[in-house]
Design an enzyme around this catalytic site. Structure first.
Site, mmCIF file in Angstrom:
data_model
loop_
_atom_site.group_PDB
_atom_site.id
_atom_site.type_symbol
_atom_site.label_atom_id
_atom_site.label_comp_id
_atom_site.label_asym_id
_atom_site.label_seq_id
_atom_site.Cartn_x
_atom_site.Cartn_y
_atom_site.Cartn_z
ATOM 1 N N GLU A 1 -14.565 -9.826 -6.933
ATOM 2 C CA GLU A 1 -14.696 -10.350 -5.572
ATOM 3 C C GLU A 1 -16.139 -10.142 -5.081
ATOM 4 O O GLU A 1 -16.715 -9.095 -5.303
ATOM 5 C CB GLU A 1 -13.697 -9.597 -4.667
ATOM 6 C CG GLU A 1 -13.677 -10.037 -3.242
ATOM 7 C CD GLU A 1 -13.547 -11.544 -3.104
ATOM 8 O OE1 GLU A 1 -12.570 -12.115 -3.597
ATOM 9 O OE2 GLU A 1 -14.457 -12.162 -2.507
ATOM 10 N N GLY B 1 -26.906 0.973 2.283
ATOM 11 C CA GLY B 1 -25.726 1.834 2.363
ATOM 12 C C GLY B 1 -24.483 1.003 2.128
ATOM 13 O O GLY B 1 -24.538 -0.069 1.511
ATOM 14 N N GLY C 1 -36.104 -1.766 4.940
ATOM 15 C CA GLY C 1 -35.334 -0.994 5.923
ATOM 16 C C GLY C 1 -35.204 0.456 5.519
ATOM 17 O O GLY C 1 -35.988 0.967 4.700
ATOM 18 N N CYS D 1 -20.264 -0.375 -1.274
ATOM 19 C CA CYS D 1 -20.329 -1.120 -2.535
ATOM 20 C C CYS D 1 -21.625 -0.953 -3.319
ATOM 21 O O CYS D 1 -21.598 -0.535 -4.476
ATOM 22 C CB CYS D 1 -20.077 -2.593 -2.260
ATOM 23 S SG CYS D 1 -18.526 -2.841 -1.399
ATOM 24 N N LYS E 1 -22.161 2.574 -4.656
ATOM 25 C CA LYS E 1 -21.093 2.936 -5.607
ATOM 26 C C LYS E 1 -21.258 2.179 -6.927
ATOM 27 O O LYS E 1 -21.163 2.763 -8.009
ATOM 28 C CB LYS E 1 -19.728 2.611 -4.988
ATOM 29 C CG LYS E 1 -18.561 2.689 -5.956
ATOM 30 C CD LYS E 1 -17.236 2.450 -5.257
ATOM 31 C CE LYS E 1 -16.918 0.995 -5.052
ATOM 32 N NZ LYS E 1 -16.480 0.257 -6.246
ATOM 33 N N ASP F 1 0.867 -1.186 0.000
ATOM 34 C CA ASP F 1 0.000 0.000 0.000
ATOM 35 C C ASP F 1 0.898 1.229 0.000
ATOM 36 O O ASP F 1 1.998 1.196 0.554
ATOM 37 C CB ASP F 1 -0.895 -0.006 1.243
ATOM 38 C CG ASP F 1 -2.124 0.857 1.061
ATOM 39 O OD1 ASP F 1 -3.222 0.299 0.856
ATOM 40 O OD2 ASP F 1 -1.990 2.109 1.098
HETATM 41 C C1 UGA Z 1 -22.114 -6.081 -0.863
HETATM 42 C C2 UGA Z 1 -22.486 -7.415 -1.523
HETATM 43 O O1 UGA Z 1 -23.465 -8.068 -0.716
HETATM 44 C C3 UGA Z 1 -21.254 -8.323 -1.670
HETATM 45 O O2 UGA Z 1 -21.600 -9.509 -2.359
HETATM 46 C C4 UGA Z 1 -20.182 -7.563 -2.471
HETATM 47 O O3 UGA Z 1 -19.011 -8.332 -2.638
HETATM 48 C C5 UGA Z 1 -19.842 -6.275 -1.738
HETATM 49 O O4 UGA Z 1 -21.036 -5.480 -1.615
HETATM 50 C C6 UGA Z 1 -18.803 -5.577 -2.561
HETATM 51 O O5 UGA Z 1 -19.088 -5.224 -3.698
HETATM 52 O O6 UGA Z 1 -17.659 -5.466 -2.095
HETATM 53 P P1 UGA Z 1 -21.691 -5.307 1.670
HETATM 54 O O7 UGA Z 1 -21.435 -3.933 1.148
HETATM 55 O O8 UGA Z 1 -20.786 -5.887 2.689
HETATM 56 O O9 UGA Z 1 -21.694 -6.376 0.472
HETATM 57 O O10 UGA Z 1 -23.138 -5.244 2.293
HETATM 58 P P2 UGA Z 1 -24.518 -6.021 2.117
HETATM 59 O O11 UGA Z 1 -24.587 -7.116 3.088
HETATM 60 O O12 UGA Z 1 -24.778 -6.330 0.702
HETATM 61 O O13 UGA Z 1 -25.531 -4.878 2.585
HETATM 62 C C7 UGA Z 1 -25.620 -3.652 1.851
HETATM 63 C C8 UGA Z 1 -26.727 -2.772 2.399
HETATM 64 O O14 UGA Z 1 -28.008 -3.337 2.085
HETATM 65 C C9 UGA Z 1 -26.706 -2.618 3.927
HETATM 66 O O15 UGA Z 1 -27.002 -1.283 4.248
HETATM 67 C C10 UGA Z 1 -27.807 -3.544 4.384
HETATM 68 O O16 UGA Z 1 -28.375 -3.190 5.620
HETATM 69 C C11 UGA Z 1 -28.823 -3.386 3.255
HETATM 70 N N1 UGA Z 1 -29.768 -4.515 3.128
HETATM 71 C C12 UGA Z 1 -29.306 -5.760 2.838
HETATM 72 C C13 UGA Z 1 -31.135 -4.277 3.266
HETATM 73 O O17 UGA Z 1 -31.585 -3.141 3.525
HETATM 74 N N2 UGA Z 1 -31.996 -5.337 3.119
HETATM 75 C C14 UGA Z 1 -31.572 -6.598 2.830
HETATM 76 O O18 UGA Z 1 -32.414 -7.504 2.695
HETATM 77 C C15 UGA Z 1 -30.191 -6.804 2.698
#
Ligand code: UGA
Length: 438
Positions: free
Chosen positions: A154, A264, A260, A267, A270, A30
């Site tokens: 990923e 946010g 919900g 990922c 973006k 890094d």
């Molecule tokens: C997300 C994807 O789920 C991963 O597969 C991906 O690799 C990652 O982005 C990435 O591109 O690096 P992540 O950002 O860790 O993962 O979070 P999520 O678990 O997807 O949740 C994202 C948002 O959606 C959170 O705010 C969560 O609370 C919300 N969410 C999720 C809901 O409001 N309802 C749901 O049913 C699920």
């Protein structure tokens, strides 16, 4: 086989640690000197379950090392995973500056290397970026068979990074020739005892698979939030029952149907913005993605609407916010809905007190002394006019109506995460996302 990983953000560091955990000699790179010095002392700058513990173990066993020096890392490794950030630009497109800078540094390092090198692009990129921006940088080296570039997106989730990296549901390898894809496939076949399905494709399809995956997840959430908004206007209707019912249809599936405050994180927002930006190059192809984003942008307003319904949205009121992280089990507040809600409440002249098991430090960096930070749930609720639950932390699931009655000035509660059972809150003013009220 020795590998290097360039860009030690969330994905890069988790990837480096899991590779070392599997016995692969790994060099983490890094350009941030403080980060590297801290990592050498096993200090990370974000929370991820089990990451610190595993980092300590692999540092101790000397399977991992850290450096700022790209040249040294390239010369000492056979494969380099590129995991630098691709943030959203203010104009909406994706910032490719870091990708370009690092590619040029890798090019310089490779010039003095004799052995073949494989560059694996893991950063999320708009379709055709690898072909039109990265490959031309390495054109001569590729032509002379000194290196190859593959795309390998990923899919790990924050909060499950180690598990998702050790047991991925899928591996996608995009390549322009069979040989380079085979090289990475061979690496993964050694790495995993139970190898998941490997999809081999071209560079742009691999890039678009990643965007499509996150955009589809975002679409499911915006869909269920739209149904939730309808439910709120129908007495007795409950989005949770609807999500459960439609989730039983195997063509729909039950996951990512939790209504919900909106999605946010670093990922989903973006990548959706990136896909919208890319889709603008193809007439009439961005409409669905724009709608998904618009629904998400409006979702925090539904919480404000519920506050208004409860007569709680008034200047001078004290509001308790339970949960700041964009989801539970992380200290990450990037694109968290809590930021939007707190900004809105402050602008409307309200006093805001917040609590979160992990994310308060990060929140303080933004809001400083504009709000009050409470270490406990009870002190956060004290003398408050309204409480909003914004993150689904397990500790909040244990709350009962007596707790709200005991500490709050007026027990008005909005469950924006649907973690509390409405039947158990009949003696207080209780409202929830996607729950019809009279
Ligand atoms: C997300 C994807 O789920 C991963 O597969 C991906 O690799 C990652 O982005 C990435 O591109 O690096 P992540 O950002 O860790 O993962 O979070 P999520 O678990 O997807 O949740 C994202 C948002 O959606 C959170 O705010 C969560 O609370 C919300 N969410 C999720 C809901 O409001 N309802 C749901 O049913 C699920």
């Amino acid at each position: 086989m020795k590998i290097s990983i360039i860009g030690l953000g969330f994905v890069g560091l988790s990837l480096a640690v899991t590779n070392a955990m599997n016995g692969v000699k790994t060099i983490g790179v890094d350009n941030n000197k403080t980060k590297i010095n801290n990592l050498k002392k096993c200090k990370t700058d974000f929370f991820e379950p089990n990451l610190d513990k595993n980092l300590r173990e692999v540092v101790k066993s000397k399977l991992i090392s850290f450096t700022n020096n790209v040249k040294e890392a390239i010369n000492e490794s056979d494969i380099t995973f590129l995991t630098v950030g691709t943030p959203t630009k203010k104009t909406g497109g994706i910032e490719l500056e870091f990708i370009k800078i690092d590619s040029h540094e890798i090019l310089n390092a490779l010039k003095s290397k004799k052995k073949h090198h494989l560059l694996v692009v893991k950063s999320t990129l708009p379709p055709l970026t690898t072909k039109t921006i990265i490959l031309p940088i390495f054109e001569n080296l590729i032509k002379s068979n000194k290196m190859d570039v593959v795309v390998n997106p990923e899919f790990l989730r924050e909060g499950f990074a180690i598990k998702d990296l050790l047991e991925p549901h899928l591996i996608v390898i995009g390549s322009y020739n069979k040989k380079s894809g085979d090289l990475l496939e061979k690496y993964y076949k050694k790495f995993y005892k139970n190898i998941p399905e490997i999809i081999r494709t071209d560079l742009a399809t691999a890039e678009l698979i990643k965007y499509s995956n996150n955009a589809f997840l975002a679409t499911k959430i915006s869909f269920i939030n739209s149904i939730a908004n309808l439910c709120q206007t129908i007495s007795g209707a409950d989005v949770n029952t609807i999500a459960y019912a439609i989730g039983k249809d195997p063509r729909i599936g039950s996951l990512f149907l939790k209504a919900g405050p909106g999605f946010g994180g670093s990922c989903l927002p973006k990548d959706l913005t990136g896909l919208i930006d890319y889709s603008k190059t193809v007439p009439n192809s961005s409409k669905l993605f724009e709608a998904v984003k618009m629904i998400n942008d409006l979702q925090p307003k539904r919480i404000i609407d519920l506050m208004r319904k409860m007569n709680a949205y008034a200047s001078g009121n004290s509001i308790s916010i339970l949960g700041l992280a964009f989801k539970k089990d992380t200290d990450d507040i990037r694109e968290a809905i809590s930021i939007k809600i707190v900004k809105n409440l402050l602008k409307a002249g309200m006093k805001v007190t917040v609590n979160d098991p992990m994310a308060m430090g990060n929140f303080e960096k933004i809001f400083q002394n504009k709000i009050i930070y409470s270490k406990s749930t009870s002190s956060c609720l004290k003398k408050s006019d309204c409480c909003i639950i914004l993150t689904e932390w397990d500790v909040y699931k244990k709350l009962n109506q007596n707790a709200f009655k005991k500490y709050m000035k007026t027990p008005k509660v909005i469950d924006a995460r649907r973690i509390l059972s409405p039947q158990k809150f009949s003696k207080i003013d209780f409202k929830a996302i996607g729950l019809g009220n009279d």
